[in-house]
Design an enzyme around this catalytic site. Structure first.
Site, short mmCIF file in Angstrom:
data_model
loop_
_atom_site.label_atom_id
_atom_site.label_comp_id
_atom_site.label_asym_id
_atom_site.label_seq_id
_atom_site.Cartn_x
_atom_site.Cartn_y
_atom_site.Cartn_z
CE LYS A 178 42.22 29.18 32.83
NZ LYS A 178 42.28 28.88 34.28
CD GLU A 191 31.19 17.95 31.85
OE1 GLU A 191 30.16 18.39 32.43
OE2 GLU A 191 32.20 17.57 32.42
CB CYS A 228 29.62 18.65 36.28
SG CYS A 228 30.56 17.24 35.69
CD GLU A 259 26.26 22.97 38.75
OE1 GLU A 259 26.65 24.00 38.19
OE2 GLU A 259 26.62 21.83 38.41
P1 NAI Z 1 34.33 28.77 36.04
O1 NAI Z 1 33.48 28.28 34.94
O2 NAI Z 1 34.46 30.24 36.22
O3 NAI Z 1 35.81 28.19 35.88
C1 NAI Z 1 36.16 27.06 35.12
C2 NAI Z 1 37.43 27.36 34.33
O4 NAI Z 1 37.16 28.39 33.38
C3 NAI Z 1 38.61 27.84 35.14
O5 NAI Z 1 39.78 27.32 34.58
C4 NAI Z 1 38.56 29.35 34.96
O6 NAI Z 1 39.81 29.96 35.12
C5 NAI Z 1 38.10 29.46 33.53
N1 NAI Z 1 37.42 30.71 33.19
C6 NAI Z 1 36.72 31.54 34.01
N2 NAI Z 1 36.22 32.57 33.31
C7 NAI Z 1 36.59 32.39 32.02
C8 NAI Z 1 36.37 33.11 30.82
N3 NAI Z 1 35.65 34.23 30.81
N4 NAI Z 1 36.90 32.64 29.68
C9 NAI Z 1 37.61 31.50 29.67
N5 NAI Z 1 37.85 30.79 30.77
C10 NAI Z 1 37.35 31.21 31.94
O7 NAI Z 1 33.81 28.12 37.37
P2 NAI Z 1 34.09 28.61 38.87
O8 NAI Z 1 34.00 30.09 38.99
O9 NAI Z 1 35.34 27.97 39.34
O10 NAI Z 1 32.86 27.96 39.62
C11 NAI Z 1 31.59 28.60 39.57
C12 NAI Z 1 30.50 27.57 39.43
O11 NAI Z 1 30.63 26.87 38.21
C13 NAI Z 1 30.49 26.47 40.46
O12 NAI Z 1 29.91 26.86 41.65
C14 NAI Z 1 29.71 25.41 39.76
O13 NAI Z 1 28.35 25.66 39.86
C15 NAI Z 1 30.16 25.56 38.33
N6 NAI Z 1 31.23 24.61 37.98
C16 NAI Z 1 30.93 23.53 37.23
C17 NAI Z 1 31.90 22.61 36.95
C18 NAI Z 1 31.61 21.41 36.15
O14 NAI Z 1 32.33 20.44 36.26
N7 NAI Z 1 30.64 21.42 35.27
C19 NAI Z 1 33.24 22.74 37.46
C20 NAI Z 1 33.49 23.95 38.17
C21 NAI Z 1 32.49 24.83 38.43
#
Ligand code: NAI
Ligand code: MG
Length: 786
Positions: A191, A265, A299, A396
């Site tokens: 996904k 990650e 990240c 972050e």
């Molecule tokens: P997120 O963690 O909500 O989204 C990442 C992925 O997880 C997306 O595909 C989303 O659809 C999915 N997702 C969301 N909620 C889920 C759930 N309950 N169960 C399973 N999958 C789920 O991150 P978001 O909202 O896009 O960004 C929020 C913050 O997260 C950012 O501001 C940043 O601080 C952090 N982040 C860190 C990343 C990294 O590479 N470590 C990448 C993106 C965001």
């Protein structure tokens, strides 16, 4: 005008990359996409949403939202494809991965443009970094597929894996996850993030072009709800996730006790450390790369600048001057340094966070440059004059905002660097090799870059420590995360229940109550409460302490103080473990009697268990100084030194049966790799373990390296699982315990390894895998060669 004057007045003209081909591709789909399931486009049940270009606000396409039922369809398709895919030779699977690599290269330009349109990141980066790395990942893992039988013999694929990725490197994160999964023989339900689904959908077409068998890769779009349905699906054996720490913790909790493997990650707040002897101009370029690459939506972004006080003013001045030369604007313009943030939500979140954070103090500097007047753009930002208590230093930000602090000594730099709940990456700048490598050893992070930053390669494992998550992607360790030992499934584990007490008169000669063993000393249990140890025939064999939370906490404190063990030489650890083996052997008859009296087994069987325990200790003593890391040669002017580092403090809940062999089989690899252990022995047959501390006492084991607390598994385990100073937990205790242990581990995201409610044959349960589970790889990138 003189030539000099002409140079001064020269400006960049626009150099836009054409988006015609990408737009034509969107048009060929009538700007509307279904789900890619079983090799076909399939209509979705959920409510569609739009993919937008954050730089212009333009709608790019309508995207399907996969419902729970759609997730089920995708899992069934992946499952149906599994048997055939697994049965293919490694060479045949390699050819598919190779074909995907070639196809990515052939369509590199349109993929780069599409990524830029969807995400807002500069074409310079998608063209030169994202897409080439995607191809590199497929090439590298094509190789692993070919080598699987020789280099990863004894392992088999997990089955259907669910993969959930974020929006910051959409196609690259997909490649990181799909390539090793396929190479290992798994099938995939993937996904992409709802903000950036387009390149994943383009990739679905490349899968068709490569003739990949139907169902091997399924790409379903949707938001967090779709993600939740993937996480919950029973047909999935592993979840690989990249994204926020918050969702990472949710996934740990949601999968607790399900038997699913997970790799996480997550976020970071990585230090970027500049010593006074650094090449300051290079370090300034490093900062640009650390925090303004990909708009800081990285990240592993170097987002905490730590500068030696001696050069701080000079460095900040250089940095501000450089910031004023950055170019922010149309991401499709090839001369642009920084593009648009991924969406309005992120922009607002970051701006609010910075505004609120500045109320706690700090000085803000924002690049004095022309900015576009629409789209989600933000000025490159530097915040100085903050301290460790500030929100902006702790949390972050995930945007183009650097926070800076100063330090005086290397020790202070280490303290600041490690003063975070994260541990993903770090960058160290010094022209002194001793300083740089000393820092690399002491920083708690999965990846360290010396005089460089944000270097990534398929051959070099990537992943974090602490709340940055666990598991590695890339390299051999990344492959192992998609494999399990062949024939790992055992029979269901059953709880061992003590025999009912028939007579209260203790067996002759046994009248003492063994204590706990904490910090190298025998320690009376805190609760002044004991529990009986009953023989197979119902006689009282003795009484052991019924430990409580306080005992566990004391043991962890003692283990914390024994940190020297983790930096001791492997040779020393080997010698001590040999000595434990030798001293156990000297008392083998006594231990055999003890095992026989508790379990009711034959004396021959008890003797065998002791002999196997001695053998096990010798095995790990022998292994301690042979568990070498690796030196990777990524395709840049660097080497990456992969070091196997201990987790730190490992909690162990030993099996109820096999009172000595189970105990030793878990303890020996944990301490051989340099961890300190807090171990809870069998709660039915604990006396072999309490006898064991007399062996430890005579074997020169430093105080606090091994701590033993007796008591009921159900009572003691939660404290270990919740304790933030405990870095890993091996749960092989009472049947039915895994779910609550995994759920309780989310505080500091400690790694839990367990029996998954299956019987383990302790006579066979040893080997490299135990050493791997007790350690984590740190990759140190060092400039090397021409
Ligand atoms: P997120 O963690 O909500 O989204 C990442 C992925 O997880 C997306 O595909 C989303 O659809 C999915 N997702 C969301 N909620 C889920 C759930 N309950 N169960 C399973 N999958 C789920 O991150 P978001 O909202 O896009 O960004 C929020 C913050 O997260 C950012 O501001 C940043 O601080 C952090 N982040 C860190 C990343 C990294 O590479 N470590 C990448 C993106 C965001
Ligand atoms: Mg988008």
């Amino acid at each position: 005008m003189s030539v000099k004057e002409i140079y001064k007045t020269l400006d960049y003209g626009p150099a836009p990359e054409s988006d015609a081909e990408a737009k034509a591709w969107l048009a060929s789909h009538k700007k509307k996409f279904d789900l890619f399931i079983g090799g076909k486009w399939v209509k979705a049940g959920g409510k569609p949403f739009t993919a937008n270009n954050p730089a212009s606000g333009a709608k790019l396409a309508m995207i399907s939202q996969a419902s729970k039922a759609d997730v089920g369809k995708a899992v069934r398709a992946a499952d149906a494809a599994g048997a055939q895919w697994r049965a293919l030779s490694g060479h045949t699977r390699a050819k598919y991965l190779y074909a995907l690599a070639r196809l990515v290269q052939k369509h590199a330009r349109v993929l780069a443009v599409l990524e830029t349109l969807d995400n807002g990141k500069p074409i310079r980066e998608t063209r030169d970094i994202d897409i080439p790395l995607v191809a590199r990942h497929f090439y590298h893992h094509a190789g692993w597929a070919s080598l699987q039988d020789s280099e990863l013999a004894g392992y088999e694929p997990l089955g259907v894996v669910g993969q959930i990725i974020p929006w910051n490197f959409p196609l690259l994160m997909m490649a990181w996850k799909i390539a090793p999964a396929l190479a290992a023989g798994n099938t995939v339900v993937m996904k992409p993030a709802e903000q950036t689904p387009l390149t994943a959908l383009y990739f679905a077409e490349l899968c068709m072009k490569a003739g990949l068998p139907d169902g091997v890769i399924n790409i379903i779009t949707g938001d967090g709800e779709t993600g939740q349905a993937i996480v919950a699906h029973k047909g999935i054996s592993k979840i690989a996730f990249t994204g926020s720490t918050e969702v990472g913790k949710f996934i740990r909790k949601a999968t607790a006790g399900s038997g699913k493997d997970i790799t996480l990650e997550l976020g970071g707040k990585s230090p970027f450390i500049v010593f006074s002897d650094a090449d300051l101009d290079s370090a300034v370029e490093g900062v640009v790369n650390a925090i303004w690459f990909n708009q800081g939506e990285v990240c592993c972004a170097g987002s905490r600048l730590l500068v030696s006080e001696a050069v701080a003013d000079k460095f900040y001045k250089k940095l501000r001057r450089r910031m004023d030369k950055l170019r922010v604007g149309d991401p499709l313009d090839k001369t642009i340094d920084m593009g648009s943030l991924v969406d309005k939500t992120q922009l607002t979140r970051i701006q609010n966070m910075v505004a609120a954070g500045l109320k706690e103090g700090g000085e803000i500097y924002q690049a004095d440059i022309p900015m576009p007047n629409k789209g989600c753009f933000m000025r490159p930002t530097l915040i100085t004059g903050v301290d460790t208590a500030c929100t902006l230093v702790r949390e972050e930000i995930f945007g183009p905002v650097m926070v800076a602090m100063t330090f005086r000594t290397p020790d202070e730099a280490i303290q600041l660097a490690n003063n975070t709940r994260y541990g993903l990456a770090a960058s160290v700048w010094s022209e002194n090799i001793n300083t740089a490598l000393d820092m690399a050893a002491r920083i708690k992070a999965g990846v360290i870059w010396v005089n460089s930053t944000n270097q990534l390669d398929a051959a070099v494992g990537f992943g974090g420590m602490r709340e940055s998550g666990y598991g590695r992607e890339g390299g051999r360790e990344g492959m192992l995360a998609y494999l399990k030992p062949k024939g790992a499934e055992g029979k269901p584990l059953v709880a061992v229940t003590p025999t009912a007490l028939k007579s209260n008169t203790p067996e002759t000669g046994i009248d003492k109550t063994p204590k706990n063993y904490v910090g190298g000393k025998q320690a009376r249990p805190d609760g002044s409460s004991v529990m009986p140890v009953i023989s197979a025939s119902g006689k009282l064999l003795g009484e052991v302490g019924r430990g409580n939370r306080k005992d566990i906490r004391n043991a962890v404190e003692a283990a914390t103080k024994a940190s020297k063990w983790s930096s001791s030489t492997a040779h020393l650890r080997a010698q001590i473990i040999y000595y434990i083996g030798e001293n156990l052997d000297a008392r083998k008859d006594e231990f055999a009697q003890r095992i026989k009296s508790m379990t009711g087994c034959t004396l021959t069987a008890a003797k065998k268990e002791v002999a196997q325990s001695v053998e096990c200790l010798f095995f790990y003593a022998g292994f301690a100084d042979k568990f070498d890391g690796a030196v990777h040669a990524p395709p840049v002017r660097d080497i990456a030194i992969a070091m196997n580092e201990p987790l730190g403090i490992v909690g162990i809940v030993a099996p109820q049966a096999a009172p000595l062999l189970g105990f030793v089989s878990l303890l020996a690899p944990v301490i051989a790799t340099g961890n300190r252990a807090v171990i809870i022995p069998s709660d039915v047959y604990p006396l072999a373990a309490t006898d064991f501390y007399q062996v430890l006492e005579t074997s020169d084991v430093p105080a606090g390296v091994v701590n033993i607390i007796t008591g009921e598994h159900d009572v003691l385990t939660p404290t270990l699982a919740e304790h933030d100073e405990v870095n890993g937990l091996w749960y092989f205790g009472k049947a039915g315990g895994v779910a609550s242990v995994e759920a309780a581990s989310i505080g500091n995201l400690k790694q839990v390894w367990s029996h998954k409610e299956q019987q383990v044959d302790w006579a066979k349960a040893y080997g490299r895998r135990y050493m791997e589970k007790a350690s984590q790889v740190k990759n140190i990138w060092v400039p090397y060669g021409a």
